[in-house]
Design a protein around this motif. Structure first.
Motif, PDB file in Angstrom:
ATOM      1  N   VAL B  33     -57.871  41.429  -6.763  1.00  0.00           N
ATOM      2  CA  VAL B  33     -58.339  42.782  -6.432  1.00  0.00           C
ATOM      3  C   VAL B  33     -57.233  43.602  -5.764  1.00  0.00           C
ATOM      4  CG1 VAL B  33     -60.091  44.104  -5.199  1.00  0.00           C
ATOM      5  CG2 VAL B  33     -60.675  41.898  -6.188  1.00  0.00           C
ATOM      6  N   THR B  34     -56.377  42.930  -4.969  1.00  0.00           N
ATOM      7  CA  THR B  34     -55.215  43.628  -4.406  1.00  0.00           C
ATOM      8  C   THR B  34     -53.958  42.927  -4.919  1.00  0.00           C
ATOM      9  OG1 THR B  34     -55.233  42.224  -2.456  1.00  0.00           O
ATOM     10  CG2 THR B  34     -56.458  44.281  -2.309  1.00  0.00           C
ATOM     11  N   GLY B  35     -52.810  43.509  -4.619  1.00  0.00           N
ATOM     12  CA  GLY B  35     -51.553  42.908  -5.069  1.00  0.00           C
ATOM     13  C   GLY B  35     -51.119  43.469  -6.407  1.00  0.00           C
ATOM     14  N   SER B  38     -53.530  44.180  -9.349  1.00  0.00           N
ATOM     15  CA  SER B  38     -54.797  44.809  -8.967  1.00  0.00           C
ATOM     16  C   SER B  38     -55.357  45.693 -10.076  1.00  0.00           C
ATOM     17  CB  SER B  38     -54.617  45.628  -7.704  1.00  0.00           C
ATOM     18  OG  SER B  38     -53.713  46.673  -7.932  1.00  0.00           O
ATOM     19  N   GLU B  42     -59.252  44.884  -9.965  1.00  0.00           N
ATOM     20  CA  GLU B  42     -60.132  45.929  -9.426  1.00  0.00           C
ATOM     21  C   GLU B  42     -61.254  46.290 -10.410  1.00  0.00           C
ATOM     22  OE1 GLU B  42     -59.619  47.365  -6.367  1.00  0.00           O
ATOM     23  OE2 GLU B  42     -60.383  49.411  -6.459  1.00  0.00           O
ATOM     24  N   LYS B 199     -39.796  46.635 -12.420  1.00  0.00           N
ATOM     25  CA  LYS B 199     -39.619  47.782 -11.517  1.00  0.00           C
ATOM     26  C   LYS B 199     -38.448  48.657 -11.939  1.00  0.00           C
ATOM     27  CE  LYS B 199     -42.805  47.040  -8.474  1.00  0.00           C
ATOM     28  NZ  LYS B 199     -43.847  48.033  -8.532  1.00  0.00           N
ATOM     29  N   ASP B 200     -37.890  48.417 -13.107  1.00  0.00           N
ATOM     30  CA  ASP B 200     -36.743  49.213 -13.554  1.00  0.00           C
ATOM     31  C   ASP B 200     -37.142  50.665 -13.755  1.00  0.00           C
ATOM     32  OD1 ASP B 200     -35.204  47.039 -13.461  1.00  0.00           O
ATOM     33  OD2 ASP B 200     -34.713  46.926 -15.584  1.00  0.00           O
ATOM     34  N   PRO B 225     -45.683  50.853 -15.428  1.00  0.00           N
ATOM     35  CA  PRO B 225     -45.148  52.068 -16.038  1.00  0.00           C
ATOM     36  C   PRO B 225     -43.974  51.844 -17.009  1.00  0.00           C
ATOM     37  CG  PRO B 225     -44.238  51.805 -13.854  1.00  0.00           C
ATOM     38  CD  PRO B 225     -45.140  50.618 -14.079  1.00  0.00           C
ATOM     39  N   LYS B 253     -53.838  56.515 -19.435  1.00  0.00           N
ATOM     40  CA  LYS B 253     -52.810  56.554 -18.390  1.00  0.00           C
ATOM     41  C   LYS B 253     -51.412  56.497 -19.016  1.00  0.00           C
ATOM     42  CE  LYS B 253     -51.721  56.600 -14.189  1.00  0.00           C
ATOM     43  NZ  LYS B 253     -52.150  57.669 -13.322  1.00  0.00           N
TER      44      LYS B 253
END
Lengths: 294, 378
Positions: B33-35, B38, B42, B199-200, B225, B253
């Motif tokens: 749910v978190t991290g 998520s 969620e 994360k690039d 993303p 999205k």
């Protein structure tokens, strides 16, 4: 696509990513130079810049320019509050304590941002369109020009501030020897506060102008902060051209590593270079070794 | 002493009242749910809570109220293992839905097998049900089904040389592996095989290399993303070949992040929930998809996601199994294995002792981005 043209694109890509790292790295360098603290929460101000702009733009429905100004102001305020609540109350600030406090602060800010906003990534509109510009066969986006421009302004502003204004010189004095500085009547605490103010504002500016390229989310500050820190280390924590060159070297190494060797090892290549620099020239590439008189 | 007495009395009263009604059915759930995961956990948690509330308001399953215990694993395999033990030993659940990711699921499988509790994973990794484990099922379709969809379309468009760009996390690595294996089997040539970090912020270097390799099409495999940045960078470098994305970005999205202009013409295999309003009226899943989306919107005011659908299907499998076979772990397991033509959100499930996923190619539709929206590719 010919090899020369490929190479040019790698260099241009690396240069533009490097400029982002450089701008973020400058924020690290400013605080370090005034206080000797490495502020690991710097990446979070980058995040705040982007997220706040988006918040004012989409939720409060201001225009682009008021949103940016408000975002910088609020992020700067966060920097000041962070300094007042977390750094200043410390009785005996040892470097280790300070590092841990800034790391804690960054986790707190990230957590709050996640709760206040959400966990999603968001797109931010580009300042002046997203039609790519052609550079002899290589392409960059108009947003990159904004980044170059702001970075140049930031270096020039820093240079001017630290060398030609009383406050700037006072801040430098504090970093060399805060005890002596206080003896000649410099309010050391105010200078430390001032450096936090300056670097959080700069971090927010960086966050805002890179957001249209990188997009923004509550955790965007982690990686960008780390890369900015690397840029500052390569540049020897100088608040001027050194860090900028550091960032650009890092960006170009990453791009060349990904393009010519293997994209799987892109980050590894960049971090190996960082380690080498730390081994061979711990004072940074562009700084003369300092000797301390005992 | 008095305190002890009082609490003892409480327990007696509680058990007494519980004994009056039919025994309740306690189901456990492990979601991130978190991290970092998520975005999976969620919607899964929200979906399950909504379904349990709904079924209890209608009198439960055959008169038994459903109790739900959800734990947050934060996407951490170690936590998932601890919490799975807690669900089984303390909460005494009869079945577990989750975990959300492949890594966590693989860590929890030995416990489910040992304690003989049915586990219905919401993760897509092929390792979970191949080879088949007695107590383990999963609801998302395998990655290679999505890869197959893309390759079938590429074959139709006569694209022989493909370039691959994948994210360096477990989703991308699994996709890359299966896509390459399948492409080789079908006679495609992979002319470039590039990787980017989750994360690039810029993939132009990888894409420059891809451009130089002159592929007929580019296939990108990742979750937001990254793929949105790849889409933007493809446009920036003016690479004029078709771009395929994976089912990992099958939501509005993605179009929003990439920008409708940049994403124009991008093709991907999408779970049917993404495009349910465009499906032909005779589609068997249409009714379920519509009902799920409406209920979810009403409850949470956002559109339902494919990921929440994984939990939806897991819950329906359990409900069906309880109805047909009974409410013990053993009966639920046997009931799930016998599920045939069970219409869910992710597809139509046909379980068997040899297949604990039960989905085929019909779980996905090939879609294309057109003017900021999805259209079905015929």
């Amino acid at each position: 696509m010919e090899f020369a043209q490929q190479l040019l694109q790698y260099l241009v890509s690396g240069f533009s990513t490097g400029a982002i790292y450089a701008l973020i790295g400058l924020g690290f360098a400013i605080i370090y130079n005034a206080t000797g603290i490495i502020n690991f929460a710097q990446g979070e101000f980058v995040m705040l810049g982007g997220m706040l702009t988006l918040f004012f733009l989409n939720v409060a429905r201001f225009g682009m320019i008021p949103s940016i100004i408000l975002a910088i102001l609020v992020a700067t305020l966060c920097g000041v509050v962070f300094n007042r609540l977390a750094i200043k109350p410390l009785k005996k600030p040892s470097p280790l304590n300070l590092v841990i406090i800034t790391i804690g602060g960054s986790i707190l800010m990230r957590g709050l941002a996640m709760l206040i906003w959400d966990k999603d990534t968001h797109a931010v509109p580009a300042f002046s369109g997203s039609e790519p510009l052609d550079l002899a066969g290589a392409t960059i986006l108009p947003q990159h020009l904004w980044i170059f421009g702001i970075t140049i302004l930031a270096i020039a502003g820093n240079k001017f501030f630290f060398y030609y204004t009383i406050s700037g010189r006072a801040m430098r004095a504090c970093s060399y020897n805060s005890r002596a500085a206080s003896l000649v009547g410099i309010a050391v605490e105010r200078m430390v506060l001032f450096s936090f103010l300056l670097s959080s504002a700069l971090g927010a500016v960086a966050g805002i102008i890179v957001a249209p390229l990188t997009m923004t989310s509550y955790d965007v500050g982690v990686m960008l902060g780390l890369k900015g820190f690397c840029a500052a280390i390569i540049g020897g924590m100088s608040s001027g051209i050194g860090t900028v060159l550091g960032g650009i070297i890092l960006g170009i190494l990453e791009a060349l590593g990904a393009g010519l060797i293997s994209s799987g090892y892109k980050d590894a290549i960049a971090f190996i270079i960082l380690l080498l620099i730390l081994f061979v020239r711990p004072q940074g590439l562009f700084r003369k070794a300092e000797t301390e008189r005992v | 002493m008095v305190k002890k007495l009082v609490s003892a009395m409480f327990i007696v009263i509680l058990t007494a009242t519980a004994a009056l009604a039919a025994p309740s059915i306690r189901i456990g759930a492990l979601f991130a749910v978190t991290g970092p995961a998520s975005f999976l956990g969620e919607p899964e948690r929200k979906t399950l809570e909504m379904l349990v509330k709904d079924i209890n308001s209608k009198g439960g399953i055959k008169g038994s109220i459903v109790e739900l215990v959800v734990y947050d694993t934060q996407g951490d395999a170690t936590k998932a293992v601890q919490l799975a033990n807690k669900l089984i030993k303390n909460d005494k659940v009869v079945a577990i839905i989750g975990p959300s990711t492949t890594g966590e699921t693989m860590a929890v499988i030995p416990i489910a097998e040992k304690e003989q509790i049915p586990l219905i994973s919401c993760a897509a990794g092929i390792k979970i049900t191949d080879p088949v484990k007695k107590w383990v099922f999963k609801t998302p379709a395998n990655d290679h089904v999505a890869a197959d969809k893309i390759l079938i379309h590429a074959a139709k468009m006569k694209q022989k040389n493909l370039a691959l760009i994948t994210v360096s996390d477990s989703f991308g690595a699994s996709g890359r592996e299966q896509f390459k294996a399948l492409a080789a089997k079908k006679g495609f040539k992979i002319v470039a095989d590039e990787v980017y970090g989750p994360k690039d912020t810029d993939m132009t270097a990888q894409l420059t290399k891809i451009k130089a390799a002159k592929p007929d099409a580019i296939v990108c495999w990742g979750t937001n993303p990254g793929p949105a940045l790849v889409t933007r960078n493809v446009k920036q470098l003016a690479i004029n070949v078709p771009l395929y994305q994976s089912h990992g970005v099958a939501s509005k999205k993605y179009i929003e992040l990439a920008g409708a202009d940049n994403a124009e013409g991008v093709m991907l295999p999408a779970g049917k929930l993404t495009v349910f309003d465009k499906l032909p009226a005779k589609d068997p899943q249409l009714k379920v998809l519509k009902a799920y989306d409406q209920a979810y919107r009403q409850e949470y005011n956002v559109e339902a996601s494919t990921f929440g659908g994984y939990a939806y299907d897991g819950f329906q499998l359990i409900v069906n199994a309880v109805k047909t076979s009974g409410a013990t772990p053993e009966a639920i397991r046997n009931g799930i294995e016998k599920a045939k033509k069970m219409v869910g959100v992710s597809g139509v499930f046909n379980m068997s002792p040899a297949d604990h996923n039960g989905l085929d190619l019909s779980a996905f539709e090939m879609v294309k981005v057109s003017r900021g929206d999805w259209v079905l590719i015929k």
